[in-house]
Every structure is written in C-alpha cells, then in structure tokens.
Write a protein that holds these residues in place. Structure first.
Motif, PDB file in Angstrom:
ATOM      1  N   ASP A 102     -31.800  -3.814  -5.334  1.00 33.22           N
ATOM      2  CA  ASP A 102     -31.133  -2.731  -6.270  1.00 33.22           C
ATOM      3  C   ASP A 102     -29.620  -2.813  -6.475  1.00 33.22           C
ATOM      4  N   LEU A 103     -28.895  -2.830  -5.446  1.00 32.50           N
ATOM      5  CA  LEU A 103     -27.359  -2.758  -5.678  1.00 32.50           C
ATOM      6  C   LEU A 103     -26.583  -4.148  -6.070  1.00 32.50           C
ATOM      7  N   LEU A 104     -27.045  -5.093  -5.205  1.00 36.13           N
ATOM      8  CA  LEU A 104     -26.464  -6.377  -5.401  1.00 36.13           C
ATOM      9  C   LEU A 104     -27.026  -7.099  -6.638  1.00 36.13           C
ATOM     10  N   ARG A 105     -28.203  -7.205  -6.725  1.00 37.24           N
ATOM     11  CA  ARG A 105     -28.838  -8.088  -7.827  1.00 37.24           C
ATOM     12  C   ARG A 105     -28.802  -7.037  -8.838  1.00 37.24           C
ATOM     13  N   GLY A 106     -29.467  -5.841  -9.011  1.00 40.66           N
ATOM     14  CA  GLY A 106     -29.557  -4.968 -10.077  1.00 40.66           C
ATOM     15  C   GLY A 106     -28.256  -4.377 -10.671  1.00 40.66           C
ATOM     16  N   GLN A 107     -27.543  -3.601  -9.788  1.00 37.49           N
ATOM     17  CA  GLN A 107     -26.325  -2.995 -10.510  1.00 37.49           C
ATOM     18  C   GLN A 107     -25.068  -4.153 -10.412  1.00 37.49           C
ATOM     19  N   GLU A 157     -17.663  10.122   3.457  1.00 38.91           N
ATOM     20  CA  GLU A 157     -18.736  10.042   2.097  1.00 38.91           C
ATOM     21  C   GLU A 157     -17.928   8.865   1.292  1.00 38.91           C
ATOM     22  N   GLY A 158     -18.974   8.127   0.737  1.00 37.10           N
ATOM     23  CA  GLY A 158     -18.831   7.180  -0.275  1.00 37.10           C
ATOM     24  C   GLY A 158     -18.134   5.908   0.214  1.00 37.10           C
ATOM     25  N   SER A 159     -17.850   5.889   1.508  1.00 35.59           N
ATOM     26  CA  SER A 159     -17.089   4.678   2.284  1.00 35.59           C
ATOM     27  C   SER A 159     -17.677   3.389   2.129  1.00 35.59           C
ATOM     28  N   LEU A 160     -19.181   3.256   2.185  1.00 33.78           N
ATOM     29  CA  LEU A 160     -19.675   1.943   2.023  1.00 33.78           C
ATOM     30  C   LEU A 160     -19.589   1.387   0.432  1.00 33.78           C
ATOM     31  N   LEU A 161     -19.428   2.182  -0.631  1.00 29.95           N
ATOM     32  CA  LEU A 161     -19.202   1.654  -2.181  1.00 29.95           C
ATOM     33  C   LEU A 161     -17.645   1.440  -1.882  1.00 29.95           C
ATOM     34  N   LYS A 162     -16.721   2.391  -1.520  1.00 24.47           N
ATOM     35  CA  LYS A 162     -15.516   2.171  -1.651  1.00 24.47           C
ATOM     36  C   LYS A 162     -14.699   0.962  -0.972  1.00 24.47           C
ATOM     37  N   TYR A 163     -15.186   0.893   0.417  1.00 21.91           N
ATOM     38  CA  TYR A 163     -14.616  -0.174   1.071  1.00 21.91           C
ATOM     39  C   TYR A 163     -15.455  -1.524   1.298  1.00 21.91           C
ATOM     40  N   HIS A 164     -16.719  -1.458   1.313  1.00 29.34           N
ATOM     41  CA  HIS A 164     -17.389  -2.661   1.655  1.00 29.34           C
ATOM     42  C   HIS A 164     -17.906  -3.471   0.400  1.00 29.34           C
ATOM     43  N   ILE A 165     -18.235  -2.733  -0.555  1.00 31.62           N
ATOM     44  CA  ILE A 165     -19.181  -3.413  -1.881  1.00 31.62           C
ATOM     45  C   ILE A 165     -17.946  -3.954  -2.651  1.00 31.62           C
ATOM     46  N   PRO A 166     -16.623  -3.652  -2.721  1.00 31.53           N
ATOM     47  CA  PRO A 166     -15.551  -4.245  -3.573  1.00 31.53           C
ATOM     48  C   PRO A 166     -15.543  -5.848  -3.170  1.00 31.53           C
ATOM     49  N   THR A 167     -15.526  -6.259  -1.883  1.00 28.57           N
ATOM     50  CA  THR A 167     -15.732  -7.720  -1.635  1.00 28.57           C
ATOM     51  C   THR A 167     -17.057  -8.298  -2.080  1.00 28.57           C
ATOM     52  N   PHE A 168     -17.882  -7.729  -2.075  1.00 33.33           N
ATOM     53  CA  PHE A 168     -19.151  -8.461  -2.756  1.00 33.33           C
ATOM     54  C   PHE A 168     -19.106  -8.448  -4.317  1.00 33.33           C
ATOM     55  N   LYS A 169     -18.200  -7.379  -5.180  1.00 28.94           N
ATOM     56  CA  LYS A 169     -18.191  -7.517  -6.313  1.00 28.94           C
ATOM     57  C   LYS A 169     -17.089  -8.629  -6.662  1.00 28.94           C
TER      58      LYS A 169
END
Length: 87
Positions: A77-82, A16-28
C-alpha cells in the motif's frame, strides 16, 4: 532494541506522525533514485504507537503486527501504491 531478540520485536512510534515524518523520507529518496530493492526492517510496527496517519489495519489495530518486510500496508500500500516503488 534489536528485533532479532524478543525485547526488540516491536517498533513503537510514540510521536504522532513520526513514521511518515522521520522514516519514510529515506525510502522516498531511494525510490526517486531508482533502487531495485529495499529492506524495510525485521521489527513489527507496534499498536501502542501514536496515530501515524496511515489507514488503520482494523477498527482496533493501527498496524498488522507482522514485520515491516512482510507488512502489506507498508510494502504494497505505502511503498508500492503511494510512493511508486517498482521493486
């Protein structure tokens, strides 16, 4: 598995939540550094995944099962919007 082959077509996120916790920080970090382009991936997010904390695609599907690079929820929604990605 490699998404260029049928066996690797889907990316499941069993935790649960691993996409946001482990993958999205590199995009941020990349967005904060001012990159003009990113390559999310060829694979499709899998609806067998645990809840990832993102808005659901439909009442029965967490994700639209199209590759991340063409996935509205991920790109628009995520990369551009948020996250404010301008590329």
């Amino acid at each position: 598995m490699d998404p260029h082959f049928v066996e690797g077509k889907f990316n499941p996120y069993p935790t649960e939540g691993s996409l946001l916790k482990y993958h999205i920080p590199t995009f941020k970090a990349a967005i904060a550094a001012g990159v003009s382009s990113v390559m999310p991936y060829y694979a499709f997010p899998s609806n067998t995944s645990a809840d990832q904390g993102l808005p659901w695609y439909s009442k029965t599907q967490q994700f639209e099962e199209v590759c991340f690079a063409l996935n509205k929820a991920i790109i628009t929604d995520l990369l551009r919007g948020q996250l404010g990605f301008k590329g």
